[in-house]
Design a protein around this motif. Structure first.
Motif, short mmCIF file in Angstrom:
data_model
loop_
_atom_site.label_atom_id
_atom_site.label_comp_id
_atom_site.label_asym_id
_atom_site.label_seq_id
_atom_site.Cartn_x
_atom_site.Cartn_y
_atom_site.Cartn_z
N ASN A 53 0.83 -1.20 0.00
CA ASN A 53 0.00 0.00 0.00
C ASN A 53 0.87 1.25 0.00
O ASN A 53 0.57 2.23 -0.70
CB ASN A 53 -0.92 0.04 1.22
N VAL A 54 1.94 1.25 0.78
CA VAL A 54 2.83 2.40 0.86
C VAL A 54 3.53 2.62 -0.47
O VAL A 54 3.63 3.75 -0.96
CB VAL A 54 3.85 2.23 2.00
N ILE A 55 3.99 1.55 -1.09
CA ILE A 55 4.66 1.67 -2.39
C ILE A 55 3.69 2.22 -3.43
O ILE A 55 4.04 3.11 -4.21
CB ILE A 55 5.25 0.32 -2.83
N ASP A 56 2.46 1.72 -3.43
CA ASP A 56 1.44 2.23 -4.37
C ASP A 56 1.15 3.70 -4.13
O ASP A 56 0.93 4.46 -5.07
CB ASP A 56 0.15 1.42 -4.26
N LEU A 57 1.18 4.09 -2.88
CA LEU A 57 0.91 5.48 -2.52
C LEU A 57 2.04 6.40 -2.98
O LEU A 57 1.80 7.46 -3.55
CB LEU A 57 0.72 5.59 -1.00
N LEU A 58 3.27 5.97 -2.76
CA LEU A 58 4.42 6.81 -3.09
C LEU A 58 4.76 6.78 -4.58
O LEU A 58 5.20 7.78 -5.13
CB LEU A 58 5.65 6.37 -2.28
N ASP A 59 4.58 5.63 -5.21
CA ASP A 59 4.93 5.49 -6.62
C ASP A 59 3.87 4.64 -7.32
O ASP A 59 4.02 3.43 -7.45
CB ASP A 59 6.31 4.85 -6.77
N PRO A 60 2.79 5.26 -7.79
CA PRO A 60 1.69 4.50 -8.40
C PRO A 60 2.12 3.67 -9.60
O PRO A 60 1.55 2.62 -9.86
CB PRO A 60 0.69 5.57 -8.83
N SER A 61 3.13 4.11 -10.33
CA SER A 61 3.55 3.35 -11.51
C SER A 61 4.24 2.05 -11.13
O SER A 61 4.34 1.14 -11.94
CB SER A 61 4.50 4.19 -12.37
N ALA A 62 4.70 1.94 -9.89
CA ALA A 62 5.38 0.71 -9.45
C ALA A 62 4.39 -0.24 -8.78
O ALA A 62 4.79 -1.25 -8.24
CB ALA A 62 6.49 1.05 -8.48
N GLY A 63 3.13 0.07 -8.85
CA GLY A 63 2.12 -0.72 -8.16
C GLY A 63 1.89 -2.08 -8.78
O GLY A 63 2.80 -2.75 -9.24
N THR A 64 0.64 -2.48 -8.82
CA THR A 64 0.30 -3.83 -9.27
C THR A 64 0.61 -4.04 -10.74
O THR A 64 0.87 -5.15 -11.15
CB THR A 64 -1.19 -4.11 -9.04
N GLY A 65 0.59 -3.00 -11.54
CA GLY A 65 0.93 -3.13 -12.96
C GLY A 65 2.43 -3.11 -13.15
O GLY A 65 2.97 -2.21 -13.78
N ARG A 66 3.10 -4.09 -12.61
CA ARG A 66 4.55 -4.13 -12.69
C ARG A 66 5.00 -4.19 -14.14
O ARG A 66 4.35 -4.77 -14.99
CB ARG A 66 5.11 -5.34 -11.96
N LYS A 67 6.14 -3.57 -14.37
CA LYS A 67 6.68 -3.56 -15.71
C LYS A 67 7.19 -4.94 -16.05
O LYS A 67 7.85 -5.58 -15.26
CB LYS A 67 7.82 -2.54 -15.79
N ALA A 68 6.87 -5.36 -17.24
CA ALA A 68 7.33 -6.67 -17.70
C ALA A 68 8.82 -6.60 -18.00
O ALA A 68 9.34 -5.56 -18.40
CB ALA A 68 6.57 -7.09 -18.95
N ALA A 69 9.49 -7.69 -17.80
CA ALA A 69 10.91 -7.74 -18.12
C ALA A 69 11.07 -7.56 -19.62
O ALA A 69 10.28 -8.09 -20.40
CB ALA A 69 11.49 -9.08 -17.69
N PRO A 70 12.07 -6.79 -20.02
CA PRO A 70 12.24 -6.57 -21.45
C PRO A 70 12.54 -7.88 -22.16
O PRO A 70 13.23 -8.74 -21.63
CB PRO A 70 13.44 -5.62 -21.53
N ALA A 71 11.97 -8.01 -23.35
CA ALA A 71 12.17 -9.24 -24.13
C ALA A 71 13.64 -9.36 -24.49
O ALA A 71 14.31 -8.36 -24.76
CB ALA A 71 11.32 -9.19 -25.39
N LYS A 72 14.12 -10.58 -24.49
CA LYS A 72 15.52 -10.80 -24.85
C LYS A 72 15.71 -10.43 -26.30
O LYS A 72 14.92 -10.80 -27.17
CB LYS A 72 15.90 -12.26 -24.67
N GLN A 73 16.76 -9.68 -26.53
CA GLN A 73 17.06 -9.31 -27.90
C GLN A 73 17.75 -10.49 -28.57
O GLN A 73 18.57 -11.17 -27.97
CB GLN A 73 17.96 -8.10 -27.94
N ALA A 74 17.39 -10.70 -29.80
CA ALA A 74 18.01 -11.79 -30.55
C ALA A 74 19.47 -11.44 -30.81
O ALA A 74 19.82 -10.27 -31.00
CB ALA A 74 17.29 -11.99 -31.88
N ARG A 75 20.30 -12.45 -30.74
CA ARG A 75 21.70 -12.24 -31.01
C ARG A 75 21.87 -11.83 -32.46
O ARG A 75 21.22 -12.38 -33.35
CB ARG A 75 22.45 -13.56 -30.80
N ARG A 76 22.73 -10.86 -32.69
CA ARG A 76 22.91 -10.44 -34.08
C ARG A 76 23.63 -11.54 -34.84
O ARG A 76 24.46 -12.27 -34.30
CB ARG A 76 23.65 -9.12 -34.17
#
Length: 119
Positions: A53-76
């Motif tokens: 609740n405190v984290i949601d209050l202080l930083d709404p963007s870090a709440g339940t809608g957590r950022k997905a891990a970036p997709a692995k980039q294909a090796r060139r």
């Protein structure tokens, strides 16, 4: 390792950990952190809040809608290299160093010399 040696090693580790624990117990920074944590938990209980609740209050963007891990980039893709043996005129094309003829050339003439044959 004999049982006696293992026993003595464990005793030495226990003694080392006891000394580290004693040093930490006298550390003012640790005491402040413990005091802060206990006051924070008491305050959270008083208002019936959780850490989430405190984290949601202080930083709404870090709440339940957590950022997905970036997709692995294909090796060139490796670049195609063309080697031309100046002695025989033979040409080979490869994307990696695991080529039978290329390995033979490197053994015979040296890796630096063969790399100078890249076109």
């Amino acid at each position: 390792m004999s049982k006696l040696a293992e026993f003595k090693a464990l005793e030495a580790q226990i003694e080392e950990h006891k000394q580290r624990l004693a040093a930490l117990q006298g550390d003012e920074g640790l005491k402040k952190e413990i005091e802060f944590e206990s006051k924070l938990r008491k305050l959270l209980g008083e208002y019936n809040y959780s850490l989430r609740n405190v984290i949601d209050l202080l930083d709404p963007s870090a709440g339940t809608g957590r950022k997905a891990a970036p997709a692995k980039q294909a090796r060139r893709e490796r670049a195609l290299k063309r080697y031309k043996n100046p002695n025989t005129g033979e040409v080979i094309e490869t994307k990696g160093g695991n080529h039978k003829v290329l390995k033979a050339w490197k053994e015979e003439h040296g890796a630096e010399t063969v790399e100078s044959w890249v076109q």
